[in-house]
Scaffold this motif. Sequence first.
Motif, mmCIF file in Angstrom:
data_model
loop_
_atom_site.group_PDB
_atom_site.id
_atom_site.type_symbol
_atom_site.label_atom_id
_atom_site.label_comp_id
_atom_site.label_asym_id
_atom_site.label_seq_id
_atom_site.Cartn_x
_atom_site.Cartn_y
_atom_site.Cartn_z
ATOM 1 N N CYS A 185 19.157 3.422 50.379
ATOM 2 C CA CYS A 185 19.965 2.321 50.901
ATOM 3 C C CYS A 185 20.128 1.281 49.800
ATOM 4 O O CYS A 185 19.131 0.753 49.303
ATOM 5 C CB CYS A 185 19.299 1.686 52.123
ATOM 6 N N PRO A 186 21.368 0.979 49.392
ATOM 7 C CA PRO A 186 21.560 0.021 48.301
ATOM 8 C C PRO A 186 21.216 -1.416 48.697
ATOM 9 O O PRO A 186 21.034 -2.262 47.827
ATOM 10 C CB PRO A 186 23.058 0.146 47.978
ATOM 11 N N ILE A 187 21.108 -1.679 50.001
ATOM 12 C CA ILE A 187 20.745 -3.034 50.442
ATOM 13 C C ILE A 187 19.231 -3.194 50.452
ATOM 14 O O ILE A 187 18.686 -4.176 49.953
ATOM 15 C CB ILE A 187 21.311 -3.311 51.855
ATOM 16 N N ASP A 188 18.529 -2.199 51.010
ATOM 17 C CA ASP A 188 17.080 -2.320 51.202
ATOM 18 C C ASP A 188 16.274 -1.608 50.121
ATOM 19 O O ASP A 188 15.049 -1.709 50.102
ATOM 20 C CB ASP A 188 16.704 -1.753 52.576
ATOM 21 N N SER A 189 16.951 -0.880 49.229
ATOM 22 C CA SER A 189 16.271 -0.149 48.159
ATOM 23 C C SER A 189 15.182 0.775 48.684
ATOM 24 O O SER A 189 14.079 0.829 48.135
ATOM 25 C CB SER A 189 15.663 -1.111 47.118
ATOM 26 N N ILE A 190 15.486 1.441 49.793
ATOM 27 C CA ILE A 190 14.505 2.422 50.288
ATOM 28 C C ILE A 190 15.144 3.800 50.273
ATOM 29 O O ILE A 190 16.368 3.941 50.352
ATOM 30 C CB ILE A 190 14.009 2.084 51.712
ATOM 31 N N GLU A 191 14.278 4.806 50.159
ATOM 32 C CA GLU A 191 14.759 6.174 50.131
ATOM 33 C C GLU A 191 15.160 6.598 51.539
ATOM 34 O O GLU A 191 14.490 6.238 52.515
ATOM 35 C CB GLU A 191 13.630 7.077 49.609
ATOM 36 N N LEU A 192 16.266 7.324 51.646
ATOM 37 C CA LEU A 192 16.719 7.835 52.933
ATOM 38 C C LEU A 192 16.578 9.354 52.892
ATOM 39 O O LEU A 192 17.366 10.030 52.238
ATOM 40 C CB LEU A 192 18.170 7.415 53.205
ATOM 41 N N GLY A 193 15.570 9.866 53.556
ATOM 42 C CA GLY A 193 15.282 11.299 53.523
ATOM 43 C C GLY A 193 16.015 12.047 54.620
ATOM 44 O O GLY A 193 16.865 11.490 55.324
ATOM 45 N N PRO A 194 15.664 13.328 54.775
ATOM 46 C CA PRO A 194 16.340 14.173 55.777
ATOM 47 C C PRO A 194 16.249 13.595 57.189
ATOM 48 O O PRO A 194 17.121 13.842 58.016
ATOM 49 C CB PRO A 194 15.587 15.503 55.680
ATOM 50 N N GLU A 195 15.163 12.821 57.477
ATOM 51 C CA GLU A 195 15.005 12.265 58.826
ATOM 52 C C GLU A 195 16.077 11.227 59.147
ATOM 53 O O GLU A 195 16.254 10.843 60.296
ATOM 54 C CB GLU A 195 13.593 11.653 58.975
ATOM 55 N N CYS A 196 16.802 10.764 58.126
ATOM 56 C CA CYS A 196 17.839 9.740 58.332
ATOM 57 C C CYS A 196 19.240 10.345 58.477
ATOM 58 O O CYS A 196 20.218 9.612 58.617
ATOM 59 C CB CYS A 196 17.855 8.757 57.159
ATOM 60 N N GLU A 197 19.316 11.671 58.419
ATOM 61 C CA GLU A 197 20.641 12.284 58.383
ATOM 62 C C GLU A 197 21.343 12.218 59.735
ATOM 63 O O GLU A 197 20.730 12.413 60.781
ATOM 64 C CB GLU A 197 20.524 13.747 57.928
ATOM 65 N N VAL A 198 22.640 11.928 59.672
ATOM 66 C CA VAL A 198 23.496 11.934 60.873
ATOM 67 C C VAL A 198 24.780 12.666 60.512
ATOM 68 O O VAL A 198 25.116 12.815 59.334
ATOM 69 C CB VAL A 198 23.837 10.495 61.348
ATOM 70 N N ASP A 199 25.497 13.147 61.551
ATOM 71 C CA ASP A 199 26.789 13.792 61.310
ATOM 72 C C ASP A 199 27.891 12.754 61.383
ATOM 73 O O ASP A 199 27.953 11.964 62.319
ATOM 74 C CB ASP A 199 27.028 14.891 62.345
ATOM 75 N N LEU A 200 28.758 12.775 60.372
ATOM 76 C CA LEU A 200 29.874 11.831 60.339
ATOM 77 C C LEU A 200 31.120 12.479 60.942
ATOM 78 O O LEU A 200 31.264 13.706 60.899
ATOM 79 C CB LEU A 200 30.162 11.425 58.884
ATOM 80 N N PRO A 201 32.023 11.647 61.492
ATOM 81 C CA PRO A 201 33.260 12.201 62.052
ATOM 82 C C PRO A 201 34.158 12.786 60.961
ATOM 83 O O PRO A 201 34.026 12.431 59.785
ATOM 84 C CB PRO A 201 33.928 10.990 62.714
#
Length: 328
Positions: free
Chosen positions: A209-225
Motif C-alpha cells: 500500500c503506497p499510503i501505509d507502506s505495508i505489504e499486501l499479501g495473498p490474504e488481501c486479494e480481491v476480484d476486480l470488475p
Amino acid sequence: MTRFVESTITFPYKRSLGPVTGAFMTALTEKRILGIRCHDRVLVPPMEWDPATGEELPHELVEVGPVATVESWTWVPVPSEQHPLGHPFAFAFLRLDGASTPLLHAVDAGTPGDMHAGMRVAPRWRGTRAGRIDDIICFVPGETPTTEGEETGGAVEPVTRMDYLASITYRNPVPEAADRATEASRDRRLLGLHCPVCGEVYAGGKGYCPIDSIELGPECEVDLPHTGTITNFAIVTPVPYPGQTETEPFVRAFVLLDGTDVIIPYAAVIELPADQIRVGQRVAAVWASPAEEIEDGGGMGGTWGSLLGWIPSGEPGIDDPALVNRIF
Ligand SMILES: [Zn+2]
C-alpha cells in the motif's frame, strides 16, 4: 527467490561532426591520422578550441603517426560486448609521432606482460572504413601498420555526420504480487489488493500500500470488475526505432474500474480507432484465449498475462468532466 525481467532501451541518433572532427574522421578513411596545431603543440585528436583558453584554433591540421609510443595503459582481462576487441587487450594512451597529446585507443598485445610504457605500436586498419575512430581496429606492437580484411579504399565524400547508438540494459525485480496477478489473469480474473489499514483497493501487482507502506499479501486479494470507463488517454504516433513493431497511431488509456477507485493505466484499447476514443467511453476487458498467451511483461504497464486490453462495451458514454482528473 526474486525473479527479474531484463529490458533494453536503444536510442540511435546522428551527430554532426563540425569542420575539425569531420576532417579527422575523413582522414581516417584514407588511413591518415590528423592533429591540429595549437600554438607550439599538436593536439590529437584535433579540437576546435584551445583546451587551456577556449580560444578558437585556426584549422591548421597536420598529419601525425601512424606509429605511436605507449605512455600508459590498463589491461582489460574480460572485454564486454561494447569493447573494441573480443579478447583481452589494453586501453592505452598512445602518443602518435609528431603529436603533443596522447590518443586513447586499444592495443592488441596478447598478455599484460607484453605491454610496457615506451613500447612502439602501429595501427591495424579496417579494410573498409566509415570515418569512425574504430576504422583503426586497434594498435599492435611494432612499427608497421597493417590492414585487416579486403582493402576497399577511402571515403568518396567528406564525413560530416556520425551515427550513435545509445543503449542501456537493466533488470527490474518482479514482485511476487505481479506474478500472482499474471497467474490469475490466465483464469480471466483481474486481481486487486485491498489494504486492511486505509481500506483502499489497488490493481494487483505492486504488493504494497503506497499510503501505509505495508505489504499486501495473498490474504488481501480481491476480484476486480471487468468493466470500466476511460478517464484519460494518449494517442501514440509511432516513430521507427529498434524494436518498434507498431506502424499506425495507437491508444493507451486509463480505465477506471466500475465501483472502485482502481485505475488501470496505459491500457491497450482494441477495436476502437484512435480518432474515436474519448473520455467517458465505456469499456470491457478482453482476454486472450489460452492459445494466444502473450509475453509476460512482469506486470508493468497496462498488460497483465492474458488481459489483452479493453474494448468498447456498447453502453452510452458517461458525460462527467471530473473523469478527466482521474489518473490514479
Ligand atoms: Zn493502505
